[in-house]
Structure formats: C-alpha cells, structure tokens
Design a protein around this motif. Structure first.
Motif, PDB file in Angstrom:
ATOM      1  N   ASP A   1      -9.500  30.814 -20.481  1.00  5.07           N
ATOM      2  CA  ASP A   1      -9.787  29.782 -21.476  1.00  5.07           C
ATOM      3  C   ASP A   1     -11.243  29.333 -21.377  1.00  5.07           C
ATOM      4  O   ASP A   1     -11.904  29.097 -22.400  1.00  5.07           O
ATOM      5  CB  ASP A   1      -8.855  28.587 -21.281  1.00  5.07           C
ATOM      6  N   LEU A   2     -11.764  29.242 -20.162  1.00  3.26           N
ATOM      7  CA  LEU A   2     -13.165  28.870 -19.984  1.00  3.26           C
ATOM      8  C   LEU A   2     -14.080  29.920 -20.609  1.00  3.26           C
ATOM      9  O   LEU A   2     -15.064  29.584 -21.280  1.00  3.26           O
ATOM     10  CB  LEU A   2     -13.479  28.722 -18.494  1.00  3.26           C
ATOM     11  N   ALA A   3     -13.746  31.200 -20.416  1.00  2.00           N
ATOM     12  CA  ALA A   3     -14.551  32.271 -21.003  1.00  2.00           C
ATOM     13  C   ALA A   3     -14.526  32.197 -22.527  1.00  2.00           C
ATOM     14  O   ALA A   3     -15.548  32.392 -23.194  1.00  2.00           O
ATOM     15  CB  ALA A   3     -14.047  33.627 -20.518  1.00  2.00           C
ATOM     16  N   ARG A   4     -13.363  31.909 -23.081  1.00  5.74           N
ATOM     17  CA  ARG A   4     -13.255  31.784 -24.536  1.00  5.74           C
ATOM     18  C   ARG A   4     -14.142  30.650 -25.039  1.00  5.74           C
ATOM     19  O   ARG A   4     -14.853  30.792 -26.056  1.00  5.74           O
ATOM     20  CB  ARG A   4     -11.798  31.527 -24.932  1.00  5.74           C
ATOM     21  N   ARG A   5     -14.133  29.529 -24.341  1.00  6.36           N
ATOM     22  CA  ARG A   5     -14.944  28.383 -24.756  1.00  6.36           C
ATOM     23  C   ARG A   5     -16.439  28.688 -24.623  1.00  6.36           C
ATOM     24  O   ARG A   5     -17.257  28.241 -25.443  1.00  6.36           O
ATOM     25  CB  ARG A   5     -14.578  27.154 -23.924  1.00  6.36           C
ATOM     26  N   GLN A   6     -16.797  29.446 -23.574  1.00  6.61           N
ATOM     27  CA  GLN A   6     -18.193  29.824 -23.407  1.00  6.61           C
ATOM     28  C   GLN A   6     -18.657  30.696 -24.569  1.00  6.61           C
ATOM     29  O   GLN A   6     -19.767  30.552 -25.079  1.00  6.61           O
ATOM     30  CB  GLN A   6     -18.367  30.581 -22.084  1.00  6.61           C
ATOM     31  N   ALA A   7     -17.805  31.622 -25.012  1.00  8.75           N
ATOM     32  CA  ALA A   7     -18.161  32.497 -26.131  1.00  8.75           C
ATOM     33  C   ALA A   7     -18.276  31.701 -27.430  1.00  8.75           C
ATOM     34  O   ALA A   7     -19.166  31.959 -28.258  1.00  8.75           O
ATOM     35  CB  ALA A   7     -17.134  33.609 -26.263  1.00  8.75           C
ATOM     36  N   GLU A   8     -17.383  30.737 -27.634  1.00  8.50           N
ATOM     37  CA  GLU A   8     -17.383  29.956 -28.870  1.00  8.50           C
ATOM     38  C   GLU A   8     -18.612  29.066 -29.012  1.00  8.50           C
ATOM     39  O   GLU A   8     -19.013  28.705 -30.123  1.00  8.50           O
ATOM     40  CB  GLU A   8     -16.123  29.101 -28.943  1.00  8.50           C
ATOM     41  N   ARG A   9     -19.239  28.696 -27.904  1.00  9.23           N
ATOM     42  CA  ARG A   9     -20.405  27.803 -27.978  1.00  9.23           C
ATOM     43  C   ARG A   9     -21.682  28.550 -28.353  1.00  9.23           C
ATOM     44  O   ARG A   9     -22.703  27.925 -28.640  1.00  9.23           O
ATOM     45  CB  ARG A   9     -20.611  27.094 -26.641  1.00  9.23           C
ATOM     46  N   LEU A  10     -21.637  29.888 -28.360  1.00  5.57           N
ATOM     47  CA  LEU A  10     -22.830  30.666 -28.672  1.00  5.57           C
ATOM     48  C   LEU A  10     -23.147  30.571 -30.162  1.00  5.57           C
ATOM     49  O   LEU A  10     -22.246  30.490 -30.993  1.00  5.57           O
ATOM     50  CB  LEU A  10     -22.632  32.130 -28.273  1.00  5.57           C
ATOM     51  N   PRO A  11     -24.424  30.594 -30.532  1.00  2.00           N
ATOM     52  CA  PRO A  11     -24.798  30.545 -31.959  1.00  2.00           C
ATOM     53  C   PRO A  11     -24.211  31.738 -32.711  1.00  2.00           C
ATOM     54  O   PRO A  11     -24.177  32.863 -32.193  1.00  2.00           O
ATOM     55  CB  PRO A  11     -26.328  30.615 -31.924  1.00  2.00           C
ATOM     56  N   ALA A  12     -23.752  31.501 -33.917  1.00  5.86           N
ATOM     57  CA  ALA A  12     -23.156  32.566 -34.735  1.00  5.86           C
ATOM     58  C   ALA A  12     -24.262  33.324 -35.462  1.00  5.86           C
ATOM     59  O   ALA A  12     -24.494  33.141 -36.660  1.00  5.86           O
ATOM     60  CB  ALA A  12     -22.155  31.972 -35.719  1.00  5.86           C
ATOM     61  N   VAL A  13     -24.965  34.176 -34.713  1.00  8.49           N
ATOM     62  CA  VAL A  13     -26.043  34.971 -35.298  1.00  8.49           C
ATOM     63  C   VAL A  13     -25.742  36.441 -35.072  1.00  8.49           C
ATOM     64  O   VAL A  13     -25.161  36.811 -34.037  1.00  8.49           O
ATOM     65  CB  VAL A  13     -27.410  34.610 -34.675  1.00  8.49           C
ATOM     66  N   PRO A  14     -26.101  37.305 -36.016  1.00  6.35           N
ATOM     67  CA  PRO A  14     -25.834  38.727 -35.844  1.00  6.35           C
ATOM     68  C   PRO A  14     -26.691  39.311 -34.730  1.00  6.35           C
ATOM     69  O   PRO A  14     -27.810  38.839 -34.488  1.00  6.35           O
ATOM     70  CB  PRO A  14     -26.188  39.322 -37.207  1.00  6.35           C
TER      71      PRO A  14
END
Length: 390
Positions: free
Chosen positions: A89-102
């Motif tokens: 769950d922590l890894a998922r949250r870390q990925a979600e906080r990244l900017p949505a850029v290609p």
C-alpha cells in the motif's frame, strides 16, 4: 479407587512425552555443537525431534500445539503478510504522488556511474524512458531498476547503435537481447547449458534459456529481425570461453555473478569478461550487494553478497590490467521504500482468500542479510584484452 493424578492422565502423558522430546532435542543440539564429524546425522535427528512443530501449528486431531516453540512461531506468517500488505500500500501511494507526465521520448544523459538501487531512481525521467521502451509499468522492483541501469549505461557509452556487438551472460529469458536487436545491435546471448544439473532450478522459474527462441519478446522486435541479429550459446560463467576474446563492444549481466559459488569466483568472472571487449569497450553488471561491512559475511554459497570492500578490491584488480571501474555513488537512498526489506516468500502468496498485492522489492533479505542490487560500470583499457578466463 481414587482418581489418578493428572500427571498419569492422557493429557499428562502427552505433556511428559513432549518434555522428553524437548530434552532429547536439546541433548542432540549440544552434541551437534561439540562434534562436527557427526553433524549431518545429528542435524537430521534434531529435525525429526522438533520438525513436526514447524510443519503444522496443530496436532493430528486439530488441536493447537502449546509448547514454547509453537507459540513463538504461530503468528509469524501472519505478521509477515501484514507487513507485506502495508508495504504494498505504501508503494502504491508513492507511485500515486508522482506527477502525471509522460515519460521522455528520448534518453537523457545523467552521467551515470556505478551505484546501488534506490527508490529515487525509479521515479526519475531517465528510468521512466527505459521502462516505457521496454513496455513496462512503474514497479518498485529491483529487476526493473537493473534493466534501466544497464540500458542507461550502454546508451551513454554509445552502444545502442547499429553495428555494435554485445554479449550477455546468464540472460535467462530477460528482454534485453530482443531490445538490443531492435536497435541494430548484434547480440550473443549466453546461459548455463540446460543439460547442466545446476540449470534445473533456474528453468523451473523461467530464468534459464535453453535456445534462442526463449529470448524472443515479440512486443519488442519482430522475429525476422531478432533471428538476424541474435545468436545463442551455452556458457558456464566460471569458464568464459577464450574464443570470445576481443570480439565485442560491450558485455552485460543482470544479477548473475553472485550465483557462481563464492565471492572470489564472482570477482574473477568480472575480470574474465573484460577479455571479451575491444579496446575502449564497456562492461555493465548488476549483482547482490550487502550494506553492512561489519555484519555477517555471505560467501561460499549458492548466492553470495558483495560488500564495499569486495568492490574496492575488484576495482584495484581491474586497474592493474588497465581497466577502470566507475566510482560507486555512495548515496543508498533515504525515501520510504529504501527502508523496506522484502523477505521470502518474495512472490505474493495465493490460495488463501486474501488480497495480497506484491510489496516493493528494492531491498531484500538474502539469508537474513539486508541487500540490494549494485550496478557497476567498467571501461576497458585502450590496450585491449588482458584478462584470461580462469
């Protein structure tokens, strides 16, 4: 006739038997510690004496064991699953906080040097480029880091170009041969001969290549191009063939030379592969790295772990022969996932009716020793091949 004391009841007899078994086990352990000659036989007796507690938390009639060993071990598997679930769950949250850029369409030069795997790298644009190029999604897994590290190092050295020749060792079924062939590189892929008994365990987990077809990834390159640019050859990494000397612009391996039997054999392999290179060529390897110099050493084992001192010694041995290992960047990472150490079983457990996503896998426990992947880059000297295969 009065009632028999509890000690003589069925429950009392069971308790006496268990106490006797524990005494026997301790006696055997004492003997095991004092007489190495009979160690294998005594160890088997100890396992027989106490192993039933490890095999099942309950007895044959479904009642839980209540001895201290069983009580200590009972909740350990559930505790491990709890930790893995929270880490996922922590890894998922870390990925979600990244900017949505290609991801960047072209590689970016970062002046890559030797370094350890870390969370920050997984979130950088240069790594996102290689992940996209391989058709992969963001995953906090060190194997994904290894592929990105190898490709970035090769690209910065000008090796991802038509006409370049590369040889990969212990390639298993990794995507790199197909990826390189798609970019015009001529590839010799090697792996342990499938007829070798040591290859059976790797084949069972799809980590051994028996023929060229095992290496073709259709999503990365069409079959005709792949067959035209890739070839396959069985090779034992402990005996790098002499006829490979001087024929390649680069060599690579992905977390392989820690499995050669000892620390010395792994270091000797890296030295031997330098003989495969043309003057000015490059070697890129990833391997198992332990963080602590003062902790337990893992050597003479199916999977060893290298330390900073081992790498320092390797750099010196290479320098004597005119080669240069790029310095290891010391920063090991301070982000949340850099502090999580994944423990066996590494794959998510199935069949338990639980939702168990894969946890992060940047740091791992190797026989109880905290470790991660280390990537090293070695530039061959201008004088050409100088290291013979051991």
């Amino acid at each position: 006739m009065g009632r028999l004391p509890w000690w003589f009841s069925p429950a009392g007899r069971r308790q006496r038997r268990e106490a006797a078994r524990r005494r026997e086990a301790q006696d055997l352990l004492d003997l095991l510690a004092g007489d190495a000659e009979f160690a294998p036989r005594l160890h088997a007796l100890v396992v027989e004496a106490i192993g039933h507690r490890l095999a099942s938390p309950n007895d044959a009639e479904g009642r839980p064991h209540l001895d201290p060993l069983s009580l200590a071990l009972r909740e350990l598997p559930n505790t491990v699953l709890n930790v893995k679930t929270l880490a996922a769950d922590l890894a998922r949250r870390q990925a979600e906080r990244l900017p949505a850029v290609p991801p960047p369409a072209a590689p970016r030069r970062i002046r890559l040097t030797s370094r350890v795997c870390r969370q920050a790298d997984m979130e950088q644009p240069w790594m996102a480029h290689w992940r996209e190029a391989l058709g992969a999604r963001l995953s906090y897994h060190r194997k994904a880091w290894e592929y990105g590290f190898i490709l970035q190092a090769l690209w910065e050295a000008g090796m991802l170009a038509p006409g370049k020749r590369g040889v990969g060792f212990a390639v298993g079924q990794e995507p790199l041969p197909s990826f390189l062939a798609a970019r015009g590189v001529e590839v010799l892929a090697t792996d342990l001969d499938s007829a070798d008994g040591r290859a059976a365990a790797w084949a069972a987990t799809r980590q051994n290549a028996a023929r060229l077809d095992d290496l073709h990834h259709a999503r990365l390159v069409d079959r005709e191009t792949f067959l035209a640019r890739c070839s396959f050859r069985p090779v034992d990494m402990n005996h790098v063939p002499a006829d490979l000397a001087g024929g390649f612009d680069f060599v690579w391996s992905s977390c392989s030379f820690e499995h050669l039997g000892s620390i010395e054999q792994g270091l000797a392999f890296v030295e031997a592969t330098m003989a495969c290179l043309k003057p000015g060529g490059i070697a890129v390897h990833t391997t198992e790295y332990r963080f602590s110099e003062d902790g337990p050493k893992l050597d003479n084992w199916p999977c060893v772990a290298f330390s900073w001192q081992d790498m320092k010694m390797l750099a010196g041995r290479l320098a004597v022969r005119g080669h240069r290992m790029l310095p290891i960047e010391e920063a090991a990472g301070r982000l949340p996932l850099d502090g999580y150490i994944d423990t066996p079983p590494y794959a998510p457990m199935s069949g338990k009716g639980l939702a168990l996503p894969a946890p992060p896998h940047l740091r791992v426990s190797v026989e109880g020793i905290p470790a991660t992947s280390l990537g090293i880059i070695v530039q061959a000297g201008p004088a050409g091949p100088s290291v013979a295969s051991p």
